[in-house]
Design a protein around this motif. Structure first.
Motif, PDB file in Angstrom:
ATOM      1  N   GLN B  72       0.829  -1.210   0.000  1.00 36.94           N
ATOM      2  CA  GLN B  72       0.000   0.000   0.000  1.00 36.94           C
ATOM      3  C   GLN B  72       0.862   1.258   0.000  1.00 36.94           C
ATOM      4  N   LEU B  73       1.832   1.278   0.925  1.00 39.42           N
ATOM      5  CA  LEU B  73       2.690   2.458   1.077  1.00 39.42           C
ATOM      6  C   LEU B  73       3.505   2.716  -0.187  1.00 39.42           C
ATOM      7  N   LEU B  74       3.948   1.618  -0.792  1.00 44.57           N
ATOM      8  CA  LEU B  74       4.801   1.759  -1.983  1.00 44.57           C
ATOM      9  C   LEU B  74       3.997   2.273  -3.165  1.00 44.57           C
ATOM     10  N   VAL B  75       2.812   1.670  -3.372  1.00 41.60           N
ATOM     11  CA  VAL B  75       2.058   1.961  -4.589  1.00 41.60           C
ATOM     12  C   VAL B  75       1.189   3.210  -4.440  1.00 41.60           C
ATOM     13  N   TYR B  76       0.500   3.338  -3.305  1.00 42.40           N
ATOM     14  CA  TYR B  76      -0.444   4.458  -3.137  1.00 42.40           C
ATOM     15  C   TYR B  76       0.091   5.500  -2.166  1.00 42.40           C
ATOM     16  N   GLY B  77       1.025   5.125  -1.331  1.00 39.81           N
ATOM     17  CA  GLY B  77       1.499   6.042  -0.284  1.00 39.81           C
ATOM     18  C   GLY B  77       2.783   6.745  -0.662  1.00 39.81           C
ATOM     19  N   PRO B  78       3.441   7.343   0.309  1.00 44.48           N
ATOM     20  CA  PRO B  78       4.636   8.168   0.055  1.00 44.48           C
ATOM     21  C   PRO B  78       5.943   7.379   0.054  1.00 44.48           C
ATOM     22  N   SER B 220      19.436  11.927  10.430  1.00 46.93           N
ATOM     23  CA  SER B 220      19.394  13.237   9.778  1.00 46.93           C
ATOM     24  C   SER B 220      17.969  13.573   9.354  1.00 46.93           C
ATOM     25  N   GLU B 221      17.194  12.558   8.957  1.00 42.62           N
ATOM     26  CA  GLU B 221      15.833  12.836   8.482  1.00 42.62           C
ATOM     27  C   GLU B 221      14.873  13.106   9.629  1.00 42.62           C
ATOM     28  N   ILE B 222      15.195  12.575  10.809  1.00 42.97           N
ATOM     29  CA  ILE B 222      14.308  12.772  11.940  1.00 42.97           C
ATOM     30  C   ILE B 222      14.693  14.022  12.731  1.00 42.97           C
ATOM     31  N   TYR B 223      16.013  14.299  12.828  1.00 38.66           N
ATOM     32  CA  TYR B 223      16.462  15.411  13.673  1.00 38.66           C
ATOM     33  C   TYR B 223      16.598  16.735  12.942  1.00 38.66           C
ATOM     34  N   THR B 224      16.712  16.696  11.590  1.00 36.71           N
ATOM     35  CA  THR B 224      16.668  17.994  10.887  1.00 36.71           C
ATOM     36  C   THR B 224      15.258  18.112  10.314  1.00 36.71           C
ATOM     37  N   ALA B 225      15.094  18.645   9.096  1.00 33.70           N
ATOM     38  CA  ALA B 225      13.760  18.728   8.523  1.00 33.70           C
ATOM     39  C   ALA B 225      13.236  17.309   8.294  1.00 33.70           C
ATOM     40  N   LEU B 226      12.035  17.002   8.787  1.00 31.62           N
ATOM     41  CA  LEU B 226      11.454  15.675   8.577  1.00 31.62           C
ATOM     42  C   LEU B 226      11.350  15.410   7.084  1.00 31.62           C
ATOM     43  N   SER B 227      11.928  14.290   6.636  1.00 32.58           N
ATOM     44  CA  SER B 227      11.916  14.018   5.200  1.00 32.58           C
ATOM     45  C   SER B 227      12.196  12.547   4.960  1.00 32.58           C
ATOM     46  N   GLY B 228      11.992  12.108   3.750  1.00 31.40           N
ATOM     47  CA  GLY B 228      12.351  10.759   3.328  1.00 31.40           C
ATOM     48  C   GLY B 228      11.714   9.667   4.162  1.00 31.40           C
ATOM     49  N   MET B 229      12.432   8.548   4.278  1.00 25.86           N
ATOM     50  CA  MET B 229      11.895   7.414   5.006  1.00 25.86           C
ATOM     51  C   MET B 229      11.748   7.720   6.489  1.00 25.86           C
ATOM     52  N   GLY B 230      12.596   8.605   7.019  1.00 23.81           N
ATOM     53  CA  GLY B 230      12.480   9.023   8.410  1.00 23.81           C
ATOM     54  C   GLY B 230      11.132   9.671   8.669  1.00 23.81           C
ATOM     55  N   GLN B 231      10.690  10.457   7.677  1.00 26.80           N
ATOM     56  CA  GLN B 231       9.403  11.129   7.818  1.00 26.80           C
ATOM     57  C   GLN B 231       8.260  10.105   7.837  1.00 26.80           C
ATOM     58  N   VAL B 232       8.309   9.149   6.896  1.00 26.87           N
ATOM     59  CA  VAL B 232       7.267   8.118   6.845  1.00 26.87           C
ATOM     60  C   VAL B 232       7.221   7.364   8.168  1.00 26.87           C
ATOM     61  N   LEU B 233       8.422   7.060   8.702  1.00 29.45           N
ATOM     62  CA  LEU B 233       8.501   6.326   9.972  1.00 29.45           C
ATOM     63  C   LEU B 233       7.901   7.158  11.101  1.00 29.45           C
ATOM     64  N   ALA B 234       8.284   8.435  11.166  1.00 31.90           N
ATOM     65  CA  ALA B 234       7.809   9.293  12.252  1.00 31.90           C
ATOM     66  C   ALA B 234       6.292   9.474  12.172  1.00 31.90           C
ATOM     67  N   TYR B 235       5.746   9.700  10.971  1.00 27.64           N
ATOM     68  CA  TYR B 235       4.302   9.870  10.822  1.00 27.64           C
ATOM     69  C   TYR B 235       3.551   8.626  11.260  1.00 27.64           C
ATOM     70  N   SER B 236       4.052   7.439  10.803  1.00 26.91           N
ATOM     71  CA  SER B 236       3.319   6.229  11.179  1.00 26.91           C
ATOM     72  C   SER B 236       3.422   5.970  12.678  1.00 26.91           C
ATOM     73  N   ALA B 237       4.555   6.372  13.273  1.00 32.32           N
ATOM     74  CA  ALA B 237       4.687   6.209  14.721  1.00 32.32           C
ATOM     75  C   ALA B 237       3.718   7.146  15.439  1.00 32.32           C
TER      76      ALA B 237
END
Lengths: 261, 280
Positions: B72-78, B220-237
């Motif tokens: 789902q995340l790969l095809v329809y999500g970010p 780097s993705e979690i502690y600076t601007a939320l972005s990339g896979m870090g962002q997806v992880l943080a949002y789902s958490a």
């Protein structure tokens, strides 16, 4: 020394060589003349400075006192005319047999076709045909030293320096390699300085044996080996001069290592 | 010498037979290990599945759910876009960190004066938890791509530097003497002796750099601007989507294994003489 050897000009002249490692004097006032086409063994107990002496002859080490001359020229760095065969073989693990043999000629920037030719010749000479593409870790100790010998011979050196080349192989292979070295050398007659701590090996191979003693490293005696060539290991052992010479050198070595009979 | 040829022939034939037998034994051993791996895989995934089915979704999800969410995340999500972003940042950091690390390690290993001058700082920073430096890096470089690249390269830099430094220091002195006896100049020494001996250490360092770089990427993705896979992880958490979190984690694991396999392939190409089984 035979009369003919004396008539030839000296190839290598070491004059009054001394060398210290810190407070330890490893060589003390060593003077030595080696003639063109002569096979000389440096023989002595460990710590007598025979390897150090050989390395000063190649300019790998500079003596603290005295000097080494090759063909009348002062040696300060490894000369073009000399090639070394090392005790631990000194092969590059990342180079194949061919590449190892070619290495010194690549450094000398010989044309590639000439290098290929000489590599093939040297590998045939030491009986390693078929192993050209093998890496050294696939070879036995004896085969590795054949590569080391091929690498030195491919350069066509006038002076061949061998630092206990057969000390790291088993006894059987050692005699095999001695026999091969004899037959190769009797064809080409380079000037050879061969370091060993084996009396048998020295008598088998050498025209002249320089017996050294330890602490400090000094020349104790120089013996002529009165055994005619061509030699085989068997012909040397059977020779009437073999046993008496062996006994005399053995006595020297005991004195040289500081022990009494 | 002619006398010895038949002898060496029988010896090489014997050696070949021994080699053949050894190869067959090795093949057998490989097959057995493969079987053990497959069995272990089945057991772990089975346990995951059973535990997931018997636990509320908030705490843990069954493996099949995680795979479904991953799809789902790969095809329809970010996730697909996030992977592209994160992996390019990671590769950028890996390249920068590796190049700087190799240069630093070589210089430290070969030039004693340079080591005396900078070695202590390298070890000091290496001993500092890099996460603690992130506020400072953000202060200097902001929260953008630049800061993220710097963080990832720093994570990569130190394992590479230390490995390469050790490699240069461990160049076999007897081999440099061999080269010297054959009149090698400094350039030839580098080309024929130093660089080939250091290549396996570089590969080891970069391989560790891959593992550290992935850590740096997430941080780097979690502690600076939320972005990339870090962002997806943080949002789902933050939204308690446990299956999504597990899907992201699974992706990182696969990436890590993939990059290490690539490095291992590269090692076999670059240093075919270097046998990891025997260490030489």
């Amino acid at each position: 020394m035979t009369a003919t050897a004396q008539a030839r000009p000296p190839k290598v002249v070491a004059t009054g060589i001394s060398k210290w490692y810190g407070a330890l004097e490893v060589l003390h006032n060593v003077t030595l003349e080696i003639h063109q086409g002569e096979f000389v063994c440096l023989l002595g107990p460990s710590g007598c400075g025979k390897t150090t002496l050989m390395r000063t002859l190649d300019g790998l080490i500079l003596p603290d006192e005295g000097s080494v001359q090759l063909d009348g020229a002062l040696i300060t760095s490894p000369p073009r005319q000399a090639a070394v065969v090392f005790q631990q073989f000194g092969l590059f693990p990342w180079k194949t047999v061919s590449q190892n043999v070619a290495f010194p000629m690549v450094l000398d920037r010989l044309p590639p076709t000439q290098i290929d030719e000489k590599v093939k010749w040297a590998i045939d000479l030491v009986g390693l045909k078929g192993f050209e593409a093998a890496y050294p870790d696939r070879l036995s100790g004896g085969m590795r030293q054949r590569v080391g010998i091929a690498r030195a011979l491919a350069l066509g050196p006038e002076l061949l320096l061998m630092d206990e080349p057969f000390a790291s192989v088993d006894a059987y292979t050692r005699e095999l390699l001695q026999a091969e070295l004899l037959s190769i050398w009797e064809r080409f007659r380079q000037t050879v300085v061969f370091v060993t701590h084996s009396i048998d090996e020295a008598i088998t191979l050498a025209d002249r044996i320089v017996v050294m003693k330890a602490k400090p490293g000094e020349v104790l005696h120089i013996y002529d080996v009165p055994i005619e060539r061509p030699r085989t290991i068997a012909s040397v052992r059977r020779h009437p001069a073999y046993e008496p010479l062996r006994a005399k050198i053995w006595e020297d070595m005991l004195t040289g290592s500081g022990r009494e009979m | 010498m002619d006398m010895q040829n038949p002898l060496s022939d029988t010896r090489s034939a014997l050696r070949e037979r021994v080699l053949e037998r050894r190869q067959r034994a090795a093949q057998k051993r490989r097959n057995r290990f493969l079987l053990i791996r497959v069995l272990s895989f089945v057991v772990v995934l089975g346990a995951w599945q059973i535990y997931g089915l018997n636990t509320i979704d908030l705490i843990f999800s069954p493996f099949t759910d995680v795979i479904a969410h991953l799809y789902q995340l790969l095809v329809y999500g970010p996730l697909a876009a996030a992977i592209v972003y994160s992996v390019s940042m990671f590769l950028g950091g890996l390249v920068i960190g590796s190049i700087v690390g190799i240069l630093l390690g070589v210089a430290m290993g070969r030039f004693a004066g340079f080591e005396a001058a900078v070695g202590m700082y390298v070890y000091a920073i290496y001993s500092t938890p890099l996460v603690a430096l992130i506020p400072l890096i953000s202060l200097w470089f902001g929260f953008g791509i630049e800061a993220q690249l710097i963080i990832i390269s720093m994570f990569v830099l130190f394992p590479v530097t230390i490995a390469v430094y050790n490699g240069v220091r461990n160049v076999d002195a007897s081999l440099t003497e061999v080269a010297r006896s054959f009149r090698a100049n400094e350039m030839a020494m580098w080309r024929h002796v130093i660089i080939p001996s250091v290549v396996p250490y570089i590969v080891t360092g970069v391989s560790q750099g891959v593992a550290m770089g992935l850590v740096g990427m997430f941080i780097s993705e979690i502690y600076t601007a939320l972005s990339g896979m870090g962002q997806v992880l943080a949002y789902s958490a933050n939204s308690y989507k446990t299956a999504d979190m597990l899907a992201v984690l699974l992706t990182v694991m696969v990436l890590g294994v993939f990059f290490r396999a690539v490095i291992e392939k590269l090692r076999k190409r670059l240093a075919p003489w270097f046998n990891t089984d025997t260490g030489r």
